[in-house]
Design an enzyme around this catalytic site. Structure first.
Site, mmCIF file in Angstrom:
data_model
loop_
_atom_site.group_PDB
_atom_site.id
_atom_site.type_symbol
_atom_site.label_atom_id
_atom_site.label_comp_id
_atom_site.label_asym_id
_atom_site.label_seq_id
_atom_site.Cartn_x
_atom_site.Cartn_y
_atom_site.Cartn_z
ATOM 1 N N ASN A 260 7.906 7.088 -4.051
ATOM 2 C CA ASN A 260 8.711 7.062 -2.768
ATOM 3 C C ASN A 260 9.992 7.828 -2.898
ATOM 4 O O ASN A 260 11.182 7.159 -3.275
ATOM 5 C CB ASN A 260 8.652 5.736 -2.083
ATOM 6 C CG ASN A 260 7.363 5.245 -1.737
ATOM 7 O OD1 ASN A 260 6.466 6.122 -1.448
ATOM 8 N ND2 ASN A 260 7.109 4.102 -1.681
ATOM 9 N N GLU A 341 1.772 7.168 3.489
ATOM 10 C CA GLU A 341 2.786 5.958 3.883
ATOM 11 C C GLU A 341 4.148 6.402 4.080
ATOM 12 O O GLU A 341 5.227 5.821 3.534
ATOM 13 C CB GLU A 341 3.050 4.746 2.445
ATOM 14 C CG GLU A 341 1.594 4.419 2.292
ATOM 15 C CD GLU A 341 1.721 3.127 1.204
ATOM 16 O OE1 GLU A 341 2.634 3.339 0.432
ATOM 17 O OE2 GLU A 341 0.925 2.483 1.232
ATOM 18 N N ASP A 415 -6.068 -0.420 -3.182
ATOM 19 C CA ASP A 415 -4.631 -0.395 -3.580
ATOM 20 C C ASP A 415 -4.321 -1.336 -4.613
ATOM 21 O O ASP A 415 -3.873 -2.535 -4.500
ATOM 22 C CB ASP A 415 -3.925 -0.692 -2.427
ATOM 23 C CG ASP A 415 -2.212 -0.418 -2.997
ATOM 24 O OD1 ASP A 415 -1.944 0.038 -4.014
ATOM 25 O OD2 ASP A 415 -1.360 -0.794 -2.005
ATOM 26 N N GLU A 443 1.704 -6.038 -8.851
ATOM 27 C CA GLU A 443 2.007 -6.114 -7.384
ATOM 28 C C GLU A 443 1.069 -7.202 -6.838
ATOM 29 O O GLU A 443 1.729 -8.004 -5.869
ATOM 30 C CB GLU A 443 1.988 -4.736 -6.765
ATOM 31 C CG GLU A 443 2.032 -4.810 -5.102
ATOM 32 C CD GLU A 443 2.180 -3.600 -4.523
ATOM 33 O OE1 GLU A 443 1.921 -2.489 -5.149
ATOM 34 O OE2 GLU A 443 1.987 -3.502 -3.156
HETATM 35 C C1 GCV Z 1 5.147 3.368 -4.071
HETATM 36 C C2 GCV Z 1 1.256 0.316 -2.380
HETATM 37 C C3 GCV Z 1 2.540 -0.250 -2.639
HETATM 38 C C4 GCV Z 1 3.735 0.638 -2.217
HETATM 39 C C5 GCV Z 1 3.472 1.843 -3.363
HETATM 40 C C6 GCV Z 1 2.068 2.506 -2.944
HETATM 41 C C7 GCV Z 1 1.977 3.865 -3.415
HETATM 42 O O1 GCV Z 1 0.979 0.693 -1.078
HETATM 43 O O2 GCV Z 1 2.592 -1.344 -1.890
HETATM 44 O O3 GCV Z 1 4.882 -0.095 -2.613
HETATM 45 O O4 GCV Z 1 4.638 2.786 -3.055
HETATM 46 O O5 GCV Z 1 1.231 1.710 -2.984
HETATM 47 O O6 GCV Z 1 1.038 3.684 -4.711
HETATM 48 O O7 GCV Z 1 2.396 4.908 -3.350
#
Ligand code: GCV
Length: 747
Positions: A260, A341, A415, A443
């Site tokens: 991101n 996203e 994910d 995560e």
């Molecule tokens: C870096 C998930 C995580 C996000 C992450 C995304 C991705 O949605 O919650 O924090 O973003 O994966 O892998 O791009």
């Protein structure tokens, strides 16, 4: 196949008895003797402490070089007499220092470092360009091992019996040196070595989701290791230790910033900082990569568009690539998250992912760079199944990506859930260089609070048979080039490192960083071997304790699945932070961010129907996998609720109903944590007190959390199932209302 209940390892009497048992054996005089002994040891420690402070805080990771025990120590001392590492370079200096310090610590004596062999027992380190290498009879074999491979052989050289670490390049020699140290750390014989190693995958990358403000997205071990404000002038010595650790397991690339992405990373100011990091990591064989923001030309230079086919955009990226390579000639390339996203990307301009990737690939191609395009793309469409989105969007573009593009696909289709079936894109893109992305940071697996050894999960994924070219087409073969002979191969892992003194927040989770590197080097390694190596190098050389710890590690992932998301359930997490359970959660703006979207519990049953009667995304798998997963009766129970909406009274292989098995799985997860805590109590004394206590505290948190997971999920699902809990499942500690009111993070 169902997992057997975890068994506690029998412990030897004496050494590992619990402190309570030990006390009962003590007489008054023995207590007095112990007290005076401990007074003496405190005094000795204070004395030593005056000159050196050696906290067991985990900073040294698996690169601990404490003196080895007998009898191996005597054997090694007899066989290693001097170091012969001819030549001058930054990498050779690192090898000299690593082997010098390492062997001094392990053998308890310092070794002379020479330019030529003078004695039997020399440890000789050579790369092909060293004149001494010309005398190796097997010099020709080295080039076949490529730029990172090495051999270690026990041979007569210059009239002496020596061990030679030889490689085509100095980086190969560095890998060989770490390998040699590992042999000693794990007490392996070195009398007659004949080792030949080369990495099976080319790009072995840590992806850092580090933001420029020092925070880390999904990071649970402190702040970013890159201190942007003090770079490029100051290089924190810790950065070299980071590089050492990576090199020691064969990791050869690091993506410095979050996918991101912030466009600022591409400014001249930041690129100078990036170059300072690249200079630091280069002698360790580690290249840097960056995540560019697709709209950077607009944000940094005021262009009106980021359309990948617009000439001004193409030229902007070419100039940017030239600028980067002027500063960093061995820059690895770009890792891109696009149209996912909220990130910008080519779809914004009605261009395909391939068009976006290829435009960037053309910019770095003249410099031999790569573009790693992420397959984590999903658009919210009414009624769609998110698990099928990446395949639907990308598979049709197989064969259209440029030769220096790799497609980075998460191990599973959603994910990084505690358990997912393999992503259907593995084996479905024979003309594309597909590499897997793992999440080392936890995560969805209890952050840095829960012990979950992820090698087992990755092994399960790598061993999955895609049937892409008939039976035996495992994911490993898809990614290592054996099936499709792709030019570039790789593996990426989202890092779990940070500024915490022990790097990963939980001592045990260092093992996941280690395991990722080892598997990227050799994706056939067993979880058991990786665990055993790591334990011996990091925690203890006590054989009984090591065996018990290995069992704990190997069972840990399954246990976490049991108390979080058993039987194929997924994404039951509290919104946003993803720490605790919230199966009731239904307030995110997108359906597919809500647990209720994923479990679909109702009066009839539970689970997401991805079979032909449902979304039919199971059809994205090759035959016969699609049939196996797609039929209720042949679907492996670990994926049951991933692919099917199953009636509460459906009978599982055990003969028990789904509802009862659900309850028993949750209970089994909690029971495992409790048993592990009891086992840990017995391990006191087998590792140093500091790390022992820190781990004990983490296990206490894990037990608390496992109970909350079990109670919250079962109480909530019970509102649909309307059945009593089966015998053996403990009554919930709190009411559902209480669990719904407060996230686990706030307890
Ligand atoms: C870096 C998930 C995580 C996000 C992450 C995304 C991705 O949605 O919650 O924090 O973003 O994966 O892998 O791009």
């Amino acid at each position: 196949m169902e997992r057997k209940r975890p068994r506690l390892q029998p412990l030897q009497p004496g050494r590992l008895r619990s402190s309570r048992t030990r006390l009962s054996f003590m007489t008054r005089s023995s207590i007095n003797r112990r007290l005076s002994l401990s007074f003496l040891s405190v005094a000795v420690c204070l004395l030593i402490g005056a000159t050196s402070v050696s906290a067991e805080d985990g900073y040294r990771l698996w690169l601990r070089y404490d003196q080895l025990p007998s009898p191996q120590l005597n054997d090694y001392r007899a066989r290693i007499s001097e170091l012969v590492i001819p030549g001058q370079s930054a990498t050779l200096e690192i090898i000299r220092s690593e082997l010098g310090n390492g062997l001094q610590g392990l053998l308890g004596k310092s070794l002379p470092v020479r330019e030529r062999i003078e004695n039997d027992g020399a440890l000789v380190v050579l790369s092909a360009n060293n004149p001494l290498a010309a005398r190796l009879k097997w010099k020709g074999e080295l080039s076949a091992l490529g730029p990172e491979g090495f051999q270690i052989k026990t041979r007569k050289l210059d009239g002496h019996l020596v061990n030679v670490i030889a490689a085509q390049t100095e980086i190969g020699a560095l890998h060989g040196s770490f390998y040699f140290l590992r042999l000693l750390q794990t007490l392996k014989p070195i009398a007659s070595l004949s080792v030949s190693e080369e990495p099976r995958l080319q790009l072995r990358l840590l992806d850092h989701w580090d933001n420029l403000d020092g925070t880390i997205e999904r990071g649970y071990a402190g702040r970013s290791l890159w201190n942007w404000s003090e770079l490029p002038a100051t290089i924190d010595p810790r950065l070299r230790d980071y590089a050492r650790a990576n090199a020691s397991v064969g990791i050869n690339g690091t993506v410095l910033n979050n996918v991101n992405a912030n466009a600022q990373i591409l400014t001249a100011e930041y690129l100078r900082k990036v170059a300072a990091l690249a200079n630091t990591f280069r002698p360790y064989g580690i290249r840097v990569y960056l995540s560019p923001r697709f709209s950077a030309p607009m944000e940094l230079s005021g262009l009106k568009t980021a359309d990948p086919l617009a000439p001004e955009v193409i030229s902007w990226w070419q100039k940017k690539a030239d600028e980067i390579y002027d500063l960093i000639p061995d820059f690895g390339g770009f890792l891109v998250k696009a149209n996912s996203e909220g990130q910008p990307g080519p779809r914004t301009y009605n261009r395909s992912h391939a068009e976006g990737a290829n435009m960037l690939a053309a910019a770095v191609a003249p410099h031999h760079g790569v573009v790693i395009w992420r397959a984590f793309v999903y658009d919210m469409k009414p009624g769609y199944d998110r698990a099928g989105a990446a395949d639907a969007e990308l598979q049709p573009f197989d064969g259209t990506f440029a030769p220096n593009v790799l497609l980075q696909v998460k191990n599973g289709p959603i994910d990084f859930q505690p358990r997912e079936p393999f992503h259907p894109l593995f084996g479905a893109m024979p003309r594309t260089q597909v590499i897997p992305e793992f999440q080392i940071t936890q995560e969805y697996l209890g952050w840095s609070n829960h012990l979950a050894f992820l090698a087992s999960m990755w092994r399960e994924f790598l061993d999955s048979d895609t049937f892409a070219k008939g039976s035996g087409s495992t994911v490993t073969k898809v990614i290592d080039g054996r099936l499709y002979h792709q030019k570039i191969t790789g593996m990426a892992g989202v890092a779990n490192t940070g500024t915490d003194r022990n790097w990963t927040g939980h001592h045990f989770l260092q093992a996941n960083w280690y395991a990722f590197g080892r598997l990227a080097w050799n994706p056939d390694l067993s979880s058991r071997q990786i665990a055993a190596e790591w334990i011996a190098m990091t925690l203890t050389r006590d054989a009984n304790a090591a065996q018990a710890i290995e069992r704990i590690m190997l069972d840990s992932h399954e246990a976490v699945v049991d108390y979080m998301t058993p039987l194929g359930l997924h994404h039951l997490f509290w919104g946003g932070h993803h720490y605790g359970p919230a199966p009731w959660w239904n307030k995110e703006k997108r359906d597919d961010w809500n647990p209720v979207y994923f479990h679909r519990a109702d009066a009839a049953g539970i689970g997401f129907d991805r079979s032909a009667t449902g979304s039919n995304t199971v059809a994205q798998y090759q035959a016969p996998v699609r049939e196996q997963f797609g039929r209720l009766h042949s679907c492996p129970e670990k994926f049951l609720l991933w692919f099917h909406h199953v009636p509460w009274d459906y009978r599982l292989h055990s003969g028990k109903t789904l509802w009862d098995e659900l309850g028993l799985h949750y209970e089994r997860g909690v029971d495992w944590v409790r048993a592990t805590r009891r086992q840990w109590d017995l391990l006191k004394g087998a590792i140093d007190d500091e790390r022992y206590e820190a781990i004990a505290q983490k296990l206490a948190i894990q037990e608390r959390d496992a109970i909350v997971w079990r109670d919250a999920c079962l109480l909530y699902f019970q509102t649909f199932a309307k059945r009593p809990l089966p015998a053996g499942v403990e009554k919930a500690a709190k009411s559902l209302d209480e669990y719904e009111a407060k996230s686990l993070l706030d307890q």
